[in-house]
Enzyme design. Sequence first.
Site, PDB file in Angstrom:
ATOM      1  N   ARG A  63      10.142  12.771   7.456  1.00  0.00           N
ATOM      2  CA  ARG A  63       8.883  12.387   6.816  1.00  0.00           C
ATOM      3  C   ARG A  63       7.681  12.638   7.727  1.00  0.00           C
ATOM      4  O   ARG A  63       6.627  13.103   7.297  1.00  0.00           O
ATOM      5  CB  ARG A  63       8.950  10.898   6.437  1.00  0.00           C
ATOM      6  CG  ARG A  63       7.804  10.421   5.597  1.00  0.00           C
ATOM      7  CD  ARG A  63       8.106   9.061   5.010  1.00  0.00           C
ATOM      8  NE  ARG A  63       8.298   8.043   6.034  1.00  0.00           N
ATOM      9  CZ  ARG A  63       7.321   7.258   6.499  1.00  0.00           C
ATOM     10  NH1 ARG A  63       6.101   7.367   6.038  1.00  0.00           N
ATOM     11  NH2 ARG A  63       7.563   6.338   7.410  1.00  0.00           N
ATOM     12  N   LEU A  91       2.579   6.710   4.406  1.00  0.00           N
ATOM     13  CA  LEU A  91       2.099   7.687   5.384  1.00  0.00           C
ATOM     14  C   LEU A  91       2.513   7.247   6.779  1.00  0.00           C
ATOM     15  O   LEU A  91       2.373   6.076   7.135  1.00  0.00           O
ATOM     16  CB  LEU A  91       0.575   7.777   5.316  1.00  0.00           C
ATOM     17  CG  LEU A  91       0.008   8.506   4.088  1.00  0.00           C
ATOM     18  CD1 LEU A  91      -1.499   8.342   4.044  1.00  0.00           C
ATOM     19  CD2 LEU A  91       0.395   9.980   4.093  1.00  0.00           C
ATOM     20  N   HIS A 107      -5.187   0.164  -5.420  1.00  0.00           N
ATOM     21  CA  HIS A 107      -3.969  -0.593  -5.726  1.00  0.00           C
ATOM     22  C   HIS A 107      -4.216  -1.466  -6.962  1.00  0.00           C
ATOM     23  O   HIS A 107      -5.240  -2.150  -7.039  1.00  0.00           O
ATOM     24  CB  HIS A 107      -3.602  -1.469  -4.520  1.00  0.00           C
ATOM     25  CG  HIS A 107      -2.322  -2.216  -4.721  1.00  0.00           C
ATOM     26  ND1 HIS A 107      -1.086  -1.607  -4.646  1.00  0.00           N
ATOM     27  CD2 HIS A 107      -2.087  -3.513  -5.019  1.00  0.00           C
ATOM     28  CE1 HIS A 107      -0.145  -2.499  -4.889  1.00  0.00           C
ATOM     29  NE2 HIS A 107      -0.722  -3.656  -5.114  1.00  0.00           N
ATOM     30  N   ASP A 139      -3.981   0.968   6.562  1.00  0.00           N
ATOM     31  CA  ASP A 139      -3.482   0.839   7.934  1.00  0.00           C
ATOM     32  C   ASP A 139      -1.978   1.081   7.895  1.00  0.00           C
ATOM     33  O   ASP A 139      -1.464   1.612   6.908  1.00  0.00           O
ATOM     34  CB  ASP A 139      -3.882  -0.517   8.544  1.00  0.00           C
ATOM     35  CG  ASP A 139      -3.256  -1.685   7.797  1.00  0.00           C
ATOM     36  OD1 ASP A 139      -2.355  -1.458   6.952  1.00  0.00           O
ATOM     37  OD2 ASP A 139      -3.650  -2.836   8.063  1.00  0.00           O
ATOM     38  N   GLY A 141       0.500  -0.891   7.549  1.00  0.00           N
ATOM     39  CA  GLY A 141       1.308  -1.739   6.666  1.00  0.00           C
ATOM     40  C   GLY A 141       1.278  -1.241   5.226  1.00  0.00           C
ATOM     41  O   GLY A 141       0.651  -0.232   4.910  1.00  0.00           O
ATOM     42  N   ASP A 143      -0.196  -1.729   1.897  1.00  0.00           N
ATOM     43  CA  ASP A 143      -1.333  -2.344   1.187  1.00  0.00           C
ATOM     44  C   ASP A 143      -1.943  -3.513   1.960  1.00  0.00           C
ATOM     45  O   ASP A 143      -2.334  -4.530   1.363  1.00  0.00           O
ATOM     46  CB  ASP A 143      -0.906  -2.788  -0.232  1.00  0.00           C
ATOM     47  CG  ASP A 143      -0.396  -1.613  -1.060  1.00  0.00           C
ATOM     48  OD1 ASP A 143      -0.951  -0.507  -0.947  1.00  0.00           O
ATOM     49  OD2 ASP A 143       0.585  -1.797  -1.813  1.00  0.00           O
TER      50      ASP A 143
HETATM   51  C1  GRF Z   1      -2.701   3.924 -10.257  1.00  0.00           C
HETATM   52  O1  GRF Z   1      -2.610   2.886 -11.169  1.00  0.00           O
HETATM   53  C2  GRF Z   1      -2.705   3.409  -8.840  1.00  0.00           C
HETATM   54  O2  GRF Z   1      -3.251   2.146  -8.714  1.00  0.00           O
HETATM   55  C3  GRF Z   1      -1.244   3.361  -8.520  1.00  0.00           C
HETATM   56  O3  GRF Z   1      -0.714   4.502  -9.138  1.00  0.00           O
HETATM   57  C4  GRF Z   1      -1.474   4.802 -10.301  1.00  0.00           C
HETATM   58  C5  GRF Z   1      -1.826   6.245 -10.288  1.00  0.00           C
HETATM   59  O4  GRF Z   1      -2.356   6.695 -11.489  1.00  0.00           O
HETATM   60  N1  GRF Z   1      -1.044   3.279  -7.098  1.00  0.00           N
HETATM   61  P1  GRF Z   1      -2.947   8.148 -11.624  1.00  0.00           P
HETATM   62  O5  GRF Z   1      -1.911   9.148 -11.118  1.00  0.00           O
HETATM   63  O6  GRF Z   1      -4.219   8.216 -10.840  1.00  0.00           O
HETATM   64  O7  GRF Z   1      -3.182   8.326 -13.095  1.00  0.00           O
END
Ligand code: GRF
Length: 202
Positions: A63, A91, A107, A139, A141, A143
């Site tokens: 990765r 990441l 998120h 960062d 972690g 979220d």
């Molecule tokens: C979003 O709801 C985001 O919050 C989550 O994954 C989804 C991605 O949606 N982490 P899209 O690919 O931008 O339509």
Amino acid sequence: MNVAVLASGVGSNLQALLERVHGREGVSIVAVASDRVDAPALSRAREAGVACASFPVGRYRAREARDLAMAGWLVEREANLVVLAGYMALLSPSFLLRFPGRVINVHPALLPAFPGLGAVAQALAYGVKVFGVTVHFVDEGVDTGPVILQRAIELADAREPADVLARLQEIEHDLLPEAVTLIARGAVSLDPVNPRRVLIER
Ligand code: GRF
């Protein structure tokens, strides 16, 4: 400001960025990268004439090697802000070191509640009445980085994850472009007294 977007899926947040910030106020989306070769987000980038590439982990020995290759490609495109818009892989720290304090994520929950995968399902299972969206710095972690923007929505009778997600995505499509625009204006900084706190000059 040159923005790179990382996306694994449909790319509706990428689309919102293309429509609402690309080519405005000195912001340019210069690259879209994905961990998946078949991510629909890549087609959206192609249609918008933005350079795109996929970095599936299977093509690399690990990765971290994938993340370094991806970071190198973004640096070549002179990206100076990386936006995770539905990027579903973690990441590695060495990626983050290439863009210190310059990676943000969206998120679908009011962090620190419900981090990680399945945030909406977690929130529904918990029985919350108020849902929401967080845009935060990334960062090491999951979220856990400093919160840039949050917006809540009361959905007291919600039952279906898909219905909640649809309402949250409307918010995401507003909040993520707003965060990118604020960063481009130089309006976002960390409070020197408490660097967990993000200061926004409006
Ligand atoms: C979003 O709801 C985001 O919050 C989550 O994954 C989804 C991605 O949606 N982490 P899209 O690919 O931008 O339509």
